[in-house]
Design a protein around this motif. Sequence first.
Motif, short mmCIF file in Angstrom:
data_model
loop_
_atom_site.label_atom_id
_atom_site.label_comp_id
_atom_site.label_asym_id
_atom_site.label_seq_id
_atom_site.Cartn_x
_atom_site.Cartn_y
_atom_site.Cartn_z
N LEU A 1 0.83 -1.20 0.00
CA LEU A 1 0.00 0.00 0.00
C LEU A 1 0.87 1.26 0.00
O LEU A 1 0.51 2.26 -0.63
CB LEU A 1 -0.92 -0.01 1.22
CG LEU A 1 -1.79 1.23 1.42
CD1 LEU A 1 -2.74 1.44 0.24
CD2 LEU A 1 -2.58 1.14 2.72
N GLU A 2 2.03 1.22 0.69
CA GLU A 2 2.88 2.40 0.76
C GLU A 2 3.33 2.87 -0.62
O GLU A 2 3.57 4.07 -0.82
CB GLU A 2 4.12 2.10 1.62
CG GLU A 2 3.81 1.84 3.09
CD GLU A 2 3.32 0.43 3.34
OE1 GLU A 2 3.29 -0.35 2.37
OE2 GLU A 2 2.95 0.12 4.49
N GLN B 1 0.00 4.59 -2.13
CA GLN B 1 -0.89 5.30 -1.21
C GLN B 1 -1.15 6.73 -1.66
O GLN B 1 -2.28 7.21 -1.65
CB GLN B 1 -0.29 5.29 0.20
CG GLN B 1 -1.20 5.88 1.26
CD GLN B 1 -0.62 5.72 2.65
OE1 GLN B 1 0.35 4.99 2.87
NE2 GLN B 1 -1.19 6.42 3.62
N ALA C 1 -4.74 8.32 -2.91
CA ALA C 1 -5.31 9.51 -2.26
C ALA C 1 -5.68 10.56 -3.30
O ALA C 1 -6.74 11.19 -3.23
CB ALA C 1 -4.32 10.08 -1.25
N LEU D 1 -5.83 8.73 3.66
CA LEU D 1 -4.66 8.13 3.02
C LEU D 1 -3.48 9.08 2.93
O LEU D 1 -2.40 8.67 2.49
CB LEU D 1 -5.02 7.66 1.60
CG LEU D 1 -5.92 6.42 1.51
CD1 LEU D 1 -6.40 6.21 0.09
CD2 LEU D 1 -5.16 5.19 2.00
N LYS E 1 1.08 8.80 6.52
CA LYS E 1 1.81 7.54 6.46
C LYS E 1 1.40 6.64 7.61
O LYS E 1 1.08 7.12 8.70
CB LYS E 1 3.31 7.80 6.51
CG LYS E 1 3.87 8.47 5.26
CD LYS E 1 5.37 8.61 5.34
CE LYS E 1 5.93 9.25 4.09
NZ LYS E 1 7.40 9.40 4.16
#
Length: 517
Positions: A291-292, A295, A299, A314, A317
């Motif tokens: 997801l990082e 992300q 968003a 989102l 972090k």
Amino acid sequence: MQVCGFPLECGFFLKTRNLKAGFLSLTFFQLFFSLMVGCSIVQAQTGQIDQLISKAEYFLSVENVVTANAFLSQAHGISPNHPRVKEFSEKLKIFVSSRVNSHLQAGDFFASNHDVPRAIEEYNAVLRISPSNKTALEKLNDIRKIKIEVKKYQNQGVTIDQSTGHFYDSQSYSALFALLQAKEAYSKGDLEKAVQILDDLLKRDGKFQEAGKLKEKILEEVKFRTLVSEAESEKGHGNYSKSLEYFGRAIALNPNRADLRVSRGLANLRLGAYQAAQDDFFVSLDMKTPLEKIQAYLAEAYAGKGEFLKALALSKKPAGNTYLFPVKVRGSWYISAFPYASMIGFLETVLLFFAFFWCWRQFDKVLGRKSVSDLYQIVRCIIGCYFLNPLSNASKIKTIGQTLNNPWWNFFCGLVLLNLKKPDEAQNLFQGSLSSQSLAPRANFFLGMIRAEIDSDTFRHNLEQVIILGLNSPPEPWTPKFLFKLEKSLLENYRERCEKSDLMKLSHKMACALCGV
């Protein structure tokens, strides 16, 4: 008893010389006996056929066709028209035909790929099932001829291709060796070399199926890499529409590449196709993309669709309190998510500013000053005292005290000057702080100690006031940490001196209690 009755009746008729009746009775007896014997024989044959067919079916179930066929032959010899014999015969023919075709196809495949031992094994399997199969016999005969030629030339130091009979150099022109070279080049990523080797190999042997399949696979890989390269190039130059076309074709060839989904999602995001971008990002998440990594893009997609709360969720972090977007961007999302609340907050901020300005004006009137710079200097000085030693900033504190003329500031400034060994200047300032009910007991103590040092008789009055006012529980003044340190330092210095008289000792204890020392 009835069976034995026929001969008796026949004898009776003969004794009475009724020949016709006797002959008829004997004929009926013969017919009846024949029918009984025939039924017994048929029943015995049916039971034997059932046993033979059951055994044949068992061996067919374990794919032992030879034994199953032997039992079928025995049953066929007993009664070729028996229904079970006919039914199993058809079943065996279908099974044999299926297995023969399967082994023949496998043998042809291994022969085309130069795997002669395995091809011979498959053709022999056909003959075990169908010993008279002409196709298998012909294939084996051709292979045996080639093997004879191979052995003949091998004795002369020449290597022969067993499937074609053509001689070749075993190291440079071997089909299998060339195929291994092509696979090695492919594994190292050198697709051009792999294709070149396979082209040369297929020119010599166009029926080499494994080489043909490998070439098709490599050409698909070349096409895929070309599409990905073109897509990334177009995206890098800002041609997002063109890059989408290339990404779509590349994903059609390899739909399991998560990185391509992310790249196409980013291109859609830059074109404003937020839903399409979001779909690609979600698919990449299903393919185990962290997801990082996406992300921030996700968003942006939510913000583009107007789902600002999800975008804000989102924007932070997962670890820590760091954000992926600057305050300006997050502020605009927050305003868009809560327009009415943001408007009310803005109005409250404006009203708060005017309220602060009004309070300052009133405070300025109370002090008799009209300059904002004075307040700025006071605030700056107090903040500096929190972080630095107030004694190092004594001149500024004294200057502010002279212009401000406030009881608390006079007391503070007096403590600073007394710590700097300037009791004369401190005496006047402590005198000016006696008007404060909360500061008067403390100021009287320090004022009394100063006057005791100069042999003034008024010091007793000041020390008595410390005890009297302290017993009346005066209100607690504002005592920041730096002020407490100044008081504590002076009280520690006066401790030994105050032991000389009871009045000093009592006033010192009261002062320590008031200051919390």
